[in-house]
Design an enzyme around this catalytic site. Structure first.
Site, PDB file in Angstrom:
ATOM      1  N   CYS A  39     -52.591   5.239 -40.536  1.00  0.00           N
ATOM      2  CA  CYS A  39     -51.151   5.323 -40.266  1.00  0.00           C
ATOM      3  C   CYS A  39     -50.645   6.752 -40.397  1.00  0.00           C
ATOM      4  CB  CYS A  39     -50.382   4.388 -41.197  1.00  0.00           C
ATOM      5  SG  CYS A  39     -50.595   4.726 -42.955  1.00  0.00           S
ATOM      6  N   LYS A  88     -51.723 -12.052 -48.300  1.00  0.00           N
ATOM      7  CA  LYS A  88     -52.454 -12.365 -47.075  1.00  0.00           C
ATOM      8  C   LYS A  88     -53.098 -11.085 -46.569  1.00  0.00           C
ATOM      9  CE  LYS A  88     -51.454 -12.444 -42.724  1.00  0.00           C
ATOM     10  NZ  LYS A  88     -52.762 -11.983 -42.137  1.00  0.00           N
ATOM     11  N   GLU A 116     -44.138  -0.538 -44.909  1.00  0.00           N
ATOM     12  CA  GLU A 116     -44.835   0.726 -44.623  1.00  0.00           C
ATOM     13  C   GLU A 116     -45.454   0.570 -43.254  1.00  0.00           C
ATOM     14  OE1 GLU A 116     -47.485   3.114 -43.726  1.00  0.00           O
ATOM     15  OE2 GLU A 116     -48.701   2.442 -45.416  1.00  0.00           O
ATOM     16  N   GLU A 160     -47.679   4.952 -31.102  1.00  0.00           N
ATOM     17  CA  GLU A 160     -48.773   5.121 -32.064  1.00  0.00           C
ATOM     18  C   GLU A 160     -50.057   4.602 -31.416  1.00  0.00           C
ATOM     19  OE1 GLU A 160     -49.618   4.288 -36.773  1.00  0.00           O
ATOM     20  OE2 GLU A 160     -48.783   2.646 -35.589  1.00  0.00           O
TER      21      GLU A 160
END
Length: 487
Positions: free
Chosen positions: A291, A181, A256, A389
């Protein structure tokens, strides 16, 4: 202009059994570069997710893919890599149309990474050995590696085809089937690559693609026919996926997740001008939607003023624009929701005492949105810009006076994906690298190269498991011990 975005044809359906399968409903996918340019994608119903998983299971079993000779699997992945390269321009247009990836970079990097990953993991197919373990002389004990079966893979929107390939290439090379997906924001290039797999000779239905949001992803993760789950995305979503997998069969999971990567800069760091350019690129590359962005500058106080002036100067050289426009180096933020979030964190950070050295402004154009490259100084450990983040071009700065203080600030309490340490003192560099809890530590460097050998994954809330390298292949296999008593 590299291409006319209005002329790009897209793959708008699921790819199930090697065919385009219309979804239960159609949703709009706007381009972040120009939201007036809209394509449609069909979202999968629960029945279509079931069809994709069931098809993957059937084809995996009937084709014997898991027991196919490793070199035969490798040869198919090589042919697939050749086709990706042959269709690189088409793939790059599809990627740049709805993502923040600028067209020249997709051509020069992203498409080549996909073909390179296919070849790299194709080579692994016959390189992972079992072992014979010590036993008595009348016994034989040995291990073999077997594929899990059906792998559910969920990829993010920031580097869509690269991070999808990090999953489907090793999973297929190891003998699994895959249901992928992609992000509902960036679905088109990945679906086209899946079609090329069938053209390369991969059994139709071994690699399927379903479209949709988190609800579709949850349906996929919970499906009883899924044997392994791999996900790249936010830490919050990763936690939900881990819970869903545990409650629906205790499936193994690799995650991750997010990062708050520090650039730990000591006063003796070599070539401060070059380093300032690296720090600026580390937070402005892909508009900070990375990231492993170097989102925190932890700098020795004695050089902070002059170094920040250099970083600010390099940030000022970026050119914001459409992903298909000549000269664009700072792409748009993926959507208004993410732009609002970046802006909100920056405003909260300033309200809590941080000082904006530059930037700190959202730019709403007629049909796109950008955030100016930003430096926030005086960020405390209680500040939202330190804790969360941001996923935007915002550099949070903290200053220190001695080595222990600098290392302690660099080691984030929640995140541990990547870190950089900059110093000419090798002892200081290794001391810091060993102390910082992070899955990757670069010394006098920042950023992943296009090599594939280094494993990538985080500590703490940055995830578990590794992508790439030997570890990125082996996680798609399970180990069986076989014990033979000799007559």
């Amino acid at each position: 202009m590299y291409f006319d975005p209005r002329s790009v044809d897209v793959v708008a359906d699921q790819i199930i059994g090697g065919r385009r399968v219309p979804g239960a409903e159609r949703r709009e996918v706007p381009s972040p570069s120009d939201r007036r340019i809209v394509r449609e994608i069909s979202w999968a119903s629960p029945d279509q997710v079931d069809e994709a998983v069931t098809t993957a299971r059937r084809v995996w079993r009937d084709s014997g893919w898991g027991t196919t000779a490793p070199r035969e699997r490798a040869a198919l992945l090589y042919r697939w890599a050749d086709l990706v390269e042959a269709h690189a321009e088409e793939i790059a247009r599809l990627e740049s149309l709805v993502s923040a990836r600028v067209y020249p970079e997709v051509m020069a990097r992203d498409a080549k990474v996909v073909s390179g990953v296919l070849r790299y993991f194709g080579e692994f197919a016959d390189k992972i050995d079992g072992s014979v373990t010590p036993t008595t002389k009348d016994s034989l004990s040995f291990t073999v590696h077997e594929p899990h079966g059906v792998v559910a893979a969920i990829a993010p929107w920031n580097f869509p085809i690269i991070l999808a390939a990090w999953k489907f290439a090793p999973a297929l090379a190891a003998g699994n089937a895959v249901v992928l997906k992609p992000s509902e924001l960036t679905p088109f290039a990945t679906a086209r690559i899946a079609e090329l797999a069938v053209e390369a000779g991969l059994p139709a239905g071994l690699f399927n693609v379903v479209h949709g949001d988190g609800a579709v992803g949850a349906t996929l993760v919970k499906h009883p026919g899924v044997d392994y789950v791999t996900f790249t995305g936010s830490s919050a979503t990763g936690a939900r996926i881990m819970a869903d997998a545990a409650l629906s069969g205790l499936k193994p999971v690799s995650l991750e997740l997010g990062g708050k990567g520090p650039q730990l800069v000591f006063a003796d760091a070599p070539d401060l001008e070059r380093l300032a350019a690296m720090v600026a690129r580390g937070i402005t590359y892909n508009a900070g939607q990375v990231c492993f962005a170097g989102s925190r500058l932890v700098i020795e106080r004695s050089i902070a003023d002059s170094f920040l002036d250099k970083v600010k100067g390099h940030m000022a050289g970026g050119q914001a624009g459409e992903t298909w426009a000549d000269g664009t180096t700072v792409p748009p933020i993926i959507n208004d929701s993410q732009l609002d979030r970046i802006d909100g964190i920056v405003r909260d950070a300033i309200a809590d005492g941080a000082q904006a050295v530059c930037g700190a402004k959202r730019v709403d154009r007629e049909a796109s949105g950008f955030f100016t490259p930003t430096i926030l100084r005086g960020v405390t450990t209680e500040n939202r810009a330190y804790r969360e983040e941001i996923f935007g071009p915002v550099l949070a700065v903290q200053e220190f006076d001695d080595v222990d203080e600098g290392v302690a600030l660099a080691d984030h309490p929640d995140y541990g994906l990547t870190a950089s340490v900059h110093t000419a003192d090798i002892n200081k560099a290794f001391r810091a690298a060993q102390a910082i809890e992070s899955g990757t530590v670069w010394i006098n460097d920042w950023g992943r190269r296009t090599d594939f050998t280094a494993p990538f994954g985080g500590y703490k809330r940055s995830g578990l498991g590794k992508d790439m390298g030997r570890a990125g292949y082996e996680k798609y296999t399970k180990t069986k011990a076989i014990w033979l008593e000799l007559a």
